[in-house]
Design an enzyme around this catalytic site. Structure first.
Site, mmCIF file in Angstrom:
data_model
loop_
_atom_site.group_PDB
_atom_site.id
_atom_site.type_symbol
_atom_site.label_atom_id
_atom_site.label_comp_id
_atom_site.label_asym_id
_atom_site.label_seq_id
_atom_site.Cartn_x
_atom_site.Cartn_y
_atom_site.Cartn_z
ATOM 1 N N HIS A 10 34.088 3.311 -33.935
ATOM 2 C CA HIS A 10 33.082 3.311 -33.190
ATOM 3 C C HIS A 10 32.746 3.002 -31.855
ATOM 4 O O HIS A 10 31.573 2.962 -31.193
ATOM 5 C CB HIS A 10 31.448 3.079 -34.103
ATOM 6 C CG HIS A 10 31.904 4.218 -35.029
ATOM 7 N ND1 HIS A 10 31.344 5.448 -35.246
ATOM 8 C CD2 HIS A 10 31.760 3.487 -36.350
ATOM 9 C CE1 HIS A 10 31.321 5.658 -36.799
ATOM 10 N NE2 HIS A 10 31.562 4.646 -37.452
ATOM 11 N N LYS A 23 16.327 1.417 -33.119
ATOM 12 C CA LYS A 23 16.480 2.686 -33.158
ATOM 13 C C LYS A 23 16.219 3.364 -33.666
ATOM 14 O O LYS A 23 15.709 4.393 -33.447
ATOM 15 C CB LYS A 23 18.277 2.863 -33.914
ATOM 16 C CG LYS A 23 19.315 2.042 -32.405
ATOM 17 C CD LYS A 23 20.522 2.644 -33.512
ATOM 18 C CE LYS A 23 22.351 2.302 -32.180
ATOM 19 N NZ LYS A 23 21.783 0.521 -32.376
ATOM 20 N N GLU A 51 21.701 8.556 -41.288
ATOM 21 C CA GLU A 51 21.239 10.005 -40.281
ATOM 22 C C GLU A 51 22.807 10.860 -40.510
ATOM 23 O O GLU A 51 23.409 10.263 -41.013
ATOM 24 C CB GLU A 51 21.677 9.777 -38.599
ATOM 25 C CG GLU A 51 19.987 8.554 -38.357
ATOM 26 C CD GLU A 51 21.206 8.559 -36.502
ATOM 27 O OE1 GLU A 51 19.770 8.292 -35.598
ATOM 28 O OE2 GLU A 51 21.772 8.897 -35.527
ATOM 29 N N ARG A 86 20.884 -1.140 -19.458
ATOM 30 C CA ARG A 86 21.313 -1.399 -19.218
ATOM 31 C C ARG A 86 22.248 -0.920 -18.745
ATOM 32 O O ARG A 86 21.936 0.724 -18.768
ATOM 33 C CB ARG A 86 22.320 -2.384 -20.013
ATOM 34 C CG ARG A 86 23.178 -2.327 -21.596
ATOM 35 C CD ARG A 86 23.437 -2.394 -22.087
ATOM 36 N NE ARG A 86 24.249 -3.022 -22.953
ATOM 37 C CZ ARG A 86 25.287 -1.650 -22.918
ATOM 38 N NH1 ARG A 86 25.688 -1.205 -22.823
ATOM 39 N NH2 ARG A 86 25.754 -1.263 -24.216
#
Length: 673
Positions: free
Chosen positions: A235, A116, A200, A292
């Protein structure tokens, strides 16, 4: 096009890929573990190869075994599905080295988007908007803590190599950072073999909007519009829909072009999803790219009339994309609900067991014209009635997808379809999903990732009293059971002329009267049945109603006073599962003749809520603790579950050590108040 492909996955997605392959005349090879020898995906494929033990690392994550299975069966390509090895660059490279086509992106694209932090650096160069944060390689806890303080709380810790909601923690204030970081790193290492994290800024009331992209080997790249995946728990996505409510053409085009820019920046080929976090004001930021096919791809198929698995196969076979961007259109609205074996009232912990009853709503075809003809109700599932939901894999039962001319019609169909679903043998989230879809914020499209937590009082209401009609259905089902037993005894009787041999409540003089009792949780519910020559009555809560019922083809039809209702009742041993009026109730039949002694659980027992492994022991014997203090951490299905002190007290003994496997219900610690 390929003649034969191997599907390196299991469950729903393996069945989904096999269906498209069969339609295209492509033979399929399944792989299976010890736990999946009789699984649905094995049955629907043309061939099957055993690849190892029940645990994923012993089977579905074994690159060598899967490559060997493809070679042995002559498969020309491998479809990885989602999860497992689908985003594993080493697996994609191994396919290439073996001369087998990997039905997915190039190794370089997986590598670029697999981290990421590295992906965010690439996206910055491609002018894709980014959320403020730290995505670098320095993983020193003190350094990360300082970066979080600079960014400002709340912050989101996210596994750098993660996905699927695993390895993520929201940190509300600086004092909680170190503990959250340690937990996040443990889960990241367990799930992905990489404990690195990024930090973040955590946006308040954000929406999660993702863009489906497709690219081919001939330089073409298109976006197949967006999906709104804002409704999440822990999440992980719960409900998905397409198109996103409130999306303007201008914003759709901007997000779509940004997503295609992201794909081009890494030389992407095949199906991919670029995920954005969006503010309520319309601004959006890149989160990650999933290299994917997504779990929620059916909603895109429903609104475009396209088969995305077919597109994957054609692109992997070096064909040009079937459509150009200007040929793509949105038709209607689609919703997807993930039906899981889990307990929403216990923090959504997975539930294991045998699906003794599995009756989904019927799929319904609905013609919307020449452009596309989606099913109004579609079920994508990898299990059948009688199958077992084990602790080894994701506890998904099915994906329920509905389509409508507009969002209101799709919502109505989803509410009805959820009300028709019947599952017995495991706990499910179906009732919770029904409340969620009917809730004012969701039906009104007031969406953000915190919707479930913000509306807990509505979505997790206190237990309601059992309706009289529900008890009347349960009585009908129990009487029907007794009638079957009575007829069996009657047929075996030497005195068939005697009415006493029939379990019909016949009496020589007077009415037949009995009390029938059911337990709902801790509450005993008594129903008085009176049967006379002309009519029957039920007395519930001191109210007496005329009563009659019929039973045909599994459906009970009850008349209780002036009200008529019909429903299904499925008995699991002595427990009646009543499904009626879009709701379900669990009632345990209290047999007055049964000699079953109830055992009370001893105080001070802290037990495992499900099978799993102990990964941290946070308190030693002799330690005095306060109520709510974390005592032990278990891992199950790649998620962490903390066992906390039920009250102020003292730890008498710790019965398991780190690394120990524990069964459901096992006592973990001895606790003294």
């Amino acid at each position: 096009m390929f003649d034969k492909i191997l599907i390196a996955n299991r469950g729903e997605i393996a069945c989904r890929v096999a269906a498209t392959a069969a339609r295209l005349g492509i033979r399929t090879v399944a792989v299976y573990s010890d736990a999946d020898a009789h699984a649905k995906h094995v049955a629907v494929c043309d061939e099957a190869v055993h690849v190892g033990g029940a645990a994923a690392r012993e089977s579905y994550l074994r690159v060598d075994a899967i490559i060997a299975a493809a070679r042995a069966t002559g498969a020309q390509a491998i479809h990885p599905g989602y999860g497992f090895l689908s985003e594993n660059e080493a697996f994609a490279a191994a396919c290439h080295d073996a001369g087998i086509v990997f039905i997915g992106p190039p190794v370089g694209a997986i590598h670029a988007m697999g981290s990421k932090s590295a992906a965010k650096t690439l996206m910055e160069g491609a002018a894709v908007p980014l959320v403020p944060g730290y995505h670098g390689d320095n993983q020193d806890p003190a350094f990360l803590h300082a970066r979080a303080d600079e960014i400002g709380y709340p912050v989101l810790l996210k596994a750098s190599a993660g996905g699927g909601g695993k390895g993520m923690r929201v940190v509300e204030h600086s004092d909680a950072f170190r503990a959250a970081l340690a937990s996040c790193q443990r889960e990241a290492a367990s799930s992905f073999g990489d404990e690195r994290v990024l930090v973040e800024k955590y946006l308040t009331r954000p929406r999660h909007i993702e863009i489906q992209v497709f690219a081919d080997t001939h330089g073409n790249c298109v976006y197949l519009f967006e999906r709104d995946c804002s409704v999440q728990r822990r999440h992980q996505k719960v409900l998905e829909e397409a198109p996103a409510p409130g999306m303007t053409d201008e914003r759709r085009r901007a997000m779509g072009e940004a997503a295609c820019n992201a794909a081009r920046a890494v030389g992407y080929v095949g199906a991919g999803t670029v995920e954005f976090i969006a503010n309520q004001d319309g601004s959006f930021y890149f989160m990650e790219m999933n290299t994917r096919l997504q779990v929620e791809h059916p909603v895109t198929e429903m609104i475009t009339g396209l088969d995305l698995v077919e597109w994957q196969l054609r692109v992997a076979a070096d064909e040009v994309l079937p459509r150009r961007q200007d040929e793509l259109r949105i038709h209607g609205h689609a919703l997807e609900a993930r039906i899981y074996a889990e307990n929403p009232d216990n923090n959504f912990l997975p539930s294991t067991g045998t699906l003794s009853t599995l009756r989904p709503p019927a799929a319904v075809q609905f013609d919307i014209g020449s452009a596309t003809s989606p099913a109004a109700v579609r079920i994508d599932s990898g299990v059948r009635e009688g199958d077992t939901i084990s602790p080894f894999y994701d506890p998904m039962i099915a994906k329920l997808i509905v389509w409508g001319q507009d969002r209101d019609e799709a919502l109505a169909r989803m509410r009805r379809a959820l009300g028709q679903y019947r599952v017995v043998g495991v706990q499910t989230n179906i009732a919770f999903l029904g409340r969620l879809v009917a809730s004012e914020p969701f039906s009104g499209a007031d969406l953000d990732t915190g919707l479930i937590e913000r509306h807990r009082d509505t979505l997790f209401p206190a237990a309601a009293p059992v309706p009289a009609t529900t008890l009347a259905l349960a009585v009908a089902a129990q009487l029907s059971r007794e009638t079957v037993v009575g007829l069996r005894k009657y047929q075996d009787s030497i005195d068939r002329d005697s009415p006493w041999q029939l379990a019909t409540g016949w009496r020589l003089n007077g009415d037949y009267r009995r009390t029938m009792s059911f337990d709902h949780g801790e509450t005993r519910l008594d129903v008085v049945l009176t049967s006379g020559a002309q009519a029957s009555t039920l007395t519930i809560d001191n109210q007496t109603y005329p009563y009659r019922y019929t039973h045909d083809a599994g459906v009970y039809r009850v008349t209780l006073g002036e009200r008529r209702i019909q429903g299904h009742v499925d008995f699991e041993h002595e427990t009646a599962h009543v499904f009626a009026d879009g709701q379900s109730w669990t009632l345990r039949w209290h047999d007055p003749l049964a000699q079953a002694g109830a055992q009370e659980g001893g105080e001070g027992r802290l037990t495992a809520p499900m099978p799993g492994k102990v990964i941290a022991v946070l308190a030693a014997a002799g330690t005095k603790v306060e109520k709510g203090a974390p005592l032990l951490v278990m891992e199950a299905m790649k998620m962490e579950h903390t066992i906390s002190a039920p009250a102020d007290g003292e730890i008498e003994e710790v019965l398991y050590a780190v690394g120990d496997q524990v069964p459901e219900g096992a006592q973990l610690l001895a606790f003294k108040r």
